[in-house]
Design a protein around this motif. Structure first.
Motif, PDB file in Angstrom:
ATOM      1  N   PRO A 204       0.816  -1.234   0.000  1.00 22.45           N
ATOM      2  CA  PRO A 204       0.000   0.000   0.000  1.00 22.45           C
ATOM      3  C   PRO A 204       0.839   1.269   0.000  1.00 22.45           C
ATOM      4  CG  PRO A 204      -0.178  -1.174   2.098  1.00 22.45           C
ATOM      5  CD  PRO A 204       0.488  -2.101   1.140  1.00 22.45           C
ATOM      6  N   ALA A 205       1.999   1.242   0.670  1.00 23.11           N
ATOM      7  CA  ALA A 205       2.865   2.429   0.656  1.00 23.11           C
ATOM      8  C   ALA A 205       3.323   2.735  -0.763  1.00 23.11           C
ATOM      9  CB  ALA A 205       4.072   2.210   1.572  1.00 23.11           C
ATOM     10  N   MET A 206       3.710   1.688  -1.501  1.00 28.15           N
ATOM     11  CA  MET A 206       4.133   1.878  -2.886  1.00 28.15           C
ATOM     12  C   MET A 206       2.954   2.268  -3.773  1.00 28.15           C
ATOM     13  SD  MET A 206       7.370   1.596  -3.286  1.00 28.15           S
ATOM     14  CE  MET A 206       7.474   1.322  -5.069  1.00 28.15           C
ATOM     15  N   ALA A 207       1.784   1.646  -3.539  1.00 27.10           N
ATOM     16  CA  ALA A 207       0.599   1.945  -4.355  1.00 27.10           C
ATOM     17  C   ALA A 207       0.191   3.405  -4.201  1.00 27.10           C
ATOM     18  CB  ALA A 207      -0.554   1.025  -3.958  1.00 27.10           C
ATOM     19  N   ILE A 208       0.246   3.913  -2.978  1.00 30.64           N
ATOM     20  CA  ILE A 208      -0.110   5.318  -2.738  1.00 30.64           C
ATOM     21  C   ILE A 208       0.910   6.247  -3.393  1.00 30.64           C
ATOM     22  CG2 ILE A 208      -0.308   7.092  -0.963  1.00 30.64           C
ATOM     23  CD1 ILE A 208      -1.485   4.908   0.867  1.00 30.64           C
ATOM     24  N   THR A 209       2.194   5.946  -3.203  1.00 29.89           N
ATOM     25  CA  THR A 209       3.244   6.791  -3.773  1.00 29.89           C
ATOM     26  C   THR A 209       3.184   6.821  -5.298  1.00 29.89           C
ATOM     27  OG1 THR A 209       4.706   6.293  -1.904  1.00 29.89           O
ATOM     28  CG2 THR A 209       5.729   7.171  -3.907  1.00 29.89           C
ATOM     29  N   LEU A 210       3.124   5.633  -5.897  1.00 32.15           N
ATOM     30  CA  LEU A 210       3.054   5.549  -7.356  1.00 32.15           C
ATOM     31  C   LEU A 210       1.764   6.174  -7.879  1.00 32.15           C
ATOM     32  CD1 LEU A 210       4.354   1.887  -7.803  1.00 32.15           C
ATOM     33  CD2 LEU A 210       5.536   3.966  -8.537  1.00 32.15           C
ATOM     34  N   GLY A 211       0.667   5.973  -7.144  1.00 33.54           N
ATOM     35  CA  GLY A 211      -0.613   6.528  -7.564  1.00 33.54           C
ATOM     36  C   GLY A 211      -0.603   8.053  -7.583  1.00 33.54           C
ATOM     37  N   ILE A 212       0.018   8.648  -6.560  1.00 39.41           N
ATOM     38  CA  ILE A 212       0.108  10.112  -6.504  1.00 39.41           C
ATOM     39  C   ILE A 212       0.906  10.638  -7.694  1.00 39.41           C
ATOM     40  CG2 ILE A 212       1.131  12.046  -5.237  1.00 39.41           C
ATOM     41  CD1 ILE A 212       0.377  10.564  -2.647  1.00 39.41           C
ATOM     42  N   ILE A 213       2.020   9.981  -7.978  1.00 37.37           N
ATOM     43  CA  ILE A 213       2.844  10.418  -9.118  1.00 37.37           C
ATOM     44  C   ILE A 213       2.074  10.271 -10.422  1.00 37.37           C
ATOM     45  CG2 ILE A 213       4.968   9.998 -10.418  1.00 37.37           C
ATOM     46  CD1 ILE A 213       6.211   8.958  -7.822  1.00 37.37           C
ATOM     47  N   PHE A 214       1.340   9.148 -10.570  1.00 36.82           N
ATOM     48  CA  PHE A 214       0.566   8.939 -11.797  1.00 36.82           C
ATOM     49  C   PHE A 214      -0.492  10.031 -11.952  1.00 36.82           C
ATOM     50  CE2 PHE A 214      -2.112   7.202 -14.985  1.00 36.82           C
ATOM     51  CZ  PHE A 214      -1.411   6.192 -15.635  1.00 36.82           C
ATOM     52  N   LEU A 215      -1.179  10.367 -10.874  1.00 35.41           N
ATOM     53  CA  LEU A 215      -2.216  11.397 -10.945  1.00 35.41           C
ATOM     54  C   LEU A 215      -1.612  12.760 -11.274  1.00 35.41           C
ATOM     55  CD1 LEU A 215      -4.466  10.316  -7.945  1.00 35.41           C
ATOM     56  CD2 LEU A 215      -5.065  10.261 -10.380  1.00 35.41           C
ATOM     57  N   ILE A 216      -0.434  13.052 -10.730  1.00 30.41           N
ATOM     58  CA  ILE A 216       0.235  14.308 -11.068  1.00 30.41           C
ATOM     59  C   ILE A 216       0.532  14.357 -12.562  1.00 30.41           C
ATOM     60  CG2 ILE A 216       2.390  15.603 -10.805  1.00 30.41           C
ATOM     61  CD1 ILE A 216       2.421  14.701  -7.873  1.00 30.41           C
ATOM     62  N   GLU A 217       1.035  13.243 -13.103  1.00 24.61           N
ATOM     63  CA  GLU A 217       1.328  13.185 -14.538  1.00 24.61           C
ATOM     64  C   GLU A 217       0.049  13.328 -15.366  1.00 24.61           C
ATOM     65  OE1 GLU A 217       4.070  13.134 -16.247  1.00 24.61           O
ATOM     66  OE2 GLU A 217       5.444  13.054 -14.553  1.00 24.61           O
ATOM     67  N   ALA A 218      -1.043  12.685 -14.919  1.00 24.38           N
ATOM     68  CA  ALA A 218      -2.308  12.763 -15.652  1.00 24.38           C
ATOM     69  C   ALA A 218      -2.852  14.192 -15.652  1.00 24.38           C
ATOM     70  CB  ALA A 218      -3.325  11.803 -15.041  1.00 24.38           C
TER      71      ALA A 218
ATOM     72  N   HIS B  42       5.172   6.634 -21.123  1.00 25.02           N
ATOM     73  CA  HIS B  42       6.384   5.994 -20.602  1.00 25.02           C
ATOM     74  C   HIS B  42       6.284   5.782 -19.091  1.00 25.02           C
ATOM     75  CE1 HIS B  42       8.411   5.937 -24.386  1.00 25.02           C
ATOM     76  NE2 HIS B  42       8.424   7.249 -24.509  1.00 25.02           N
ATOM     77  N   PHE B  43       5.725   6.753 -18.368  1.00 27.04           N
ATOM     78  CA  PHE B  43       5.601   6.565 -16.926  1.00 27.04           C
ATOM     79  C   PHE B  43       4.592   5.467 -16.601  1.00 27.04           C
ATOM     80  CE2 PHE B  43       3.546   7.318 -12.841  1.00 27.04           C
ATOM     81  CZ  PHE B  43       4.648   7.143 -12.008  1.00 27.04           C
ATOM     82  N   SER B  44       3.553   5.343 -17.413  1.00 27.45           N
ATOM     83  CA  SER B  44       2.548   4.319 -17.142  1.00 27.45           C
ATOM     84  C   SER B  44       3.157   2.916 -17.166  1.00 27.45           C
ATOM     85  CB  SER B  44       1.392   4.413 -18.145  1.00 27.45           C
ATOM     86  OG  SER B  44       1.814   4.061 -19.458  1.00 27.45           O
ATOM     87  N   ASN B  45       4.128   2.697 -18.038  1.00 27.29           N
ATOM     88  CA  ASN B  45       4.825   1.405 -18.059  1.00 27.29           C
ATOM     89  C   ASN B  45       5.577   1.182 -16.748  1.00 27.29           C
ATOM     90  OD1 ASN B  45       4.126   0.487 -20.675  1.00 27.29           O
ATOM     91  ND2 ASN B  45       5.657   1.814 -21.598  1.00 27.29           N
ATOM     92  N   ALA B  46       6.281   2.204 -16.295  1.00 27.88           N
ATOM     93  CA  ALA B  46       7.029   2.096 -15.039  1.00 27.88           C
ATOM     94  C   ALA B  46       6.078   1.895 -13.865  1.00 27.88           C
ATOM     95  CB  ALA B  46       7.882   3.349 -14.836  1.00 27.88           C
ATOM     96  N   TYR B  47       4.961   2.609 -13.881  1.00 24.20           N
ATOM     97  CA  TYR B  47       3.969   2.492 -12.799  1.00 24.20           C
ATOM     98  C   TYR B  47       3.511   1.051 -12.640  1.00 24.20           C
ATOM     99  CZ  TYR B  47      -0.583   2.581 -10.495  1.00 24.20           C
ATOM    100  OH  TYR B  47      -1.641   2.302  -9.661  1.00 24.20           O
ATOM    101  N   LEU B  48       3.084   0.446 -13.736  1.00 24.27           N
ATOM    102  CA  LEU B  48       2.535  -0.901 -13.642  1.00 24.27           C
ATOM    103  C   LEU B  48       3.602  -1.898 -13.198  1.00 24.27           C
ATOM    104  CD1 LEU B  48      -0.242  -2.251 -14.187  1.00 24.27           C
ATOM    105  CD2 LEU B  48       0.710  -3.052 -16.348  1.00 24.27           C
ATOM    106  N   ALA B  49       4.796  -1.783 -13.766  1.00 23.09           N
ATOM    107  CA  ALA B  49       5.874  -2.707 -13.397  1.00 23.09           C
ATOM    108  C   ALA B  49       6.212  -2.580 -11.914  1.00 23.09           C
ATOM    109  CB  ALA B  49       7.099  -2.428 -14.259  1.00 23.09           C
ATOM    110  N   LEU B  50       6.360  -1.357 -11.436  1.00 24.52           N
ATOM    111  CA  LEU B  50       6.740  -1.152 -10.035  1.00 24.52           C
ATOM    112  C   LEU B  50       5.621  -1.564  -9.086  1.00 24.52           C
ATOM    113  CD1 LEU B  50       8.564   2.294 -10.351  1.00 24.52           C
ATOM    114  CD2 LEU B  50       9.604   0.049  -9.900  1.00 24.52           C
TER     115      LEU B  50
END
Length: 312
Positions: A255-269, A292-300
């Motif tokens: 969940p810590a990673m999901a929240i962090t990655l999710g915030i970054i994804f939303l900022i990019e969106a 390009h970030f979406s690929n990194a998001y899903l992998a991470l």
């Protein structure tokens, strides 16, 4: 499934290149399977096996699942190339694939794709389990028939529903270990489902003229960038919220990673949304940044799910 050969549009590079050696032929058939797409699918298969096992899964099982999944995805991609050969030669992004360049015959690609589908089903059924084999076959059939043959050329929602085929690896990875379905892999299935539109629409914005030239109603080719970016933001929020539904089945790391990655994804969106409000200039919108970030998001995110059982 017979490819319809359409005369290329002016300005689209359409070289006819015949394979010069046996190596060229082999490489052309490998290209039909779209290896780069398969890599992403495997990134959503193997980590789920770790999550399902709550430990390191048996190496032989990982190898068997990866090989079977690769063959199944390769089959779907090769058959997709057969069905889409006519529009592939109209699009710059796809015009250098083996069929538009006549490096592989239509029948050769068709038989190759069907053979891979049969082999993958038998392989998974025998070495993994029947449930995983049937899920892989269902994904193959849905991608080729549901998405490629029915949805892609008929609706702007093509990638929304058609993208479901790319969600099956999460289920396959889980069932390979447990031989049963559960809520956790369904959550990850839905994460990929809601991730697909922002991911692919960002790419399609970059190549919107290609889709327009091929008369494929991909959303960015028929709607304004402002509308596409608005839809991307909506799906991004749903994706991030869905990713947190796995929380009850994990420790603190996921969940810590999901929240962090999710915030970054939303900022990019939202950044994409801001850039796309009043312009159609792709040099300003820069949609590939989100792609390009979406690929990194899903992998991470999936790697975080795999690591979580080991973090106490």
């Amino acid at each position: 499934m017979t490819a319809v050969h359409v005369t290329p549009t002016e300005g689209v590079d359409q070289p006819t290149v015949l394979p010069a050696s046996r190596r060229d032929v082999v490489l052309s058939y490998i290209a039909l399977t779209k290896p780069r797409i398969i890599e992403l699918l495997l990134l959503t298969t193997v980590p789920v096996m770790f999550l399902a096992a709550q430990d390191v899964p048996p190496l032989w099982l990982v190898v068997a699942t990866v090989v079977g999944g690769t063959l199944s995805a390769g089959s779907a991609n090769a058959l997709n190339c057969v069905v889409d050969a006519d529009i592939d030669q109209l699009m710059r992004r796809t015009s250098r694939r083996p069929l538009p360049r006549h490096q592989v015959s239509t029948n050769g690609a068709l038989y190759f794709g069907l053979a891979l589908g049969v082999v993958s089903t038998v392989w998974l059924w025998t070495l993994v389990n029947p449930l995983s084999a049937m899920l892989a076959l269902a994904a193959n059939v849905f991608y080729v028939i549901g998405y490629t043959m029915i949805l892609k050329r008929r609706t702007t929602q093509n990638i929304v529903w058609g993208g479901a085929a790319g969600c099956f690896p999460a289920l396959i990875g889980w069932t390979a270990v447990t031989n049963e379905l559960a809520w956790a892999p369904v959550v990850l299935f839905m994460v990929v489902f809601f991730w697909t539109p922002p991911h692919f629409w960002a790419l399609a914005m970059r190549y919107r003229e290609d889709y327009a030239a091929a008369s494929v109603p991909m959303l960015p080719s028929v709607a304004s960038s402002d509308e596409v970016s608005r839809q991307i933001v909506i799906y991004s929020w749903v994706m991030v919220a869905t990713s947190l539904l796995l929380w009850p089945y994990t420790g603190w790391f996921y969940p810590a990673m999901a929240i962090t990655l999710g915030i970054i994804f939303l900022i990019e969106a939202y950044d994409l949304r801001s850039r796309a409000r009043d312009t159609e200039d792709l040099s300003i919108i820069k949609p590939m940044r989100l792609f390009h970030f979406s690929n990194a998001y899903l992998a991470l995110l999936f790697v975080a799910a795999a690591i979580d059982p080991f973090v106490k």
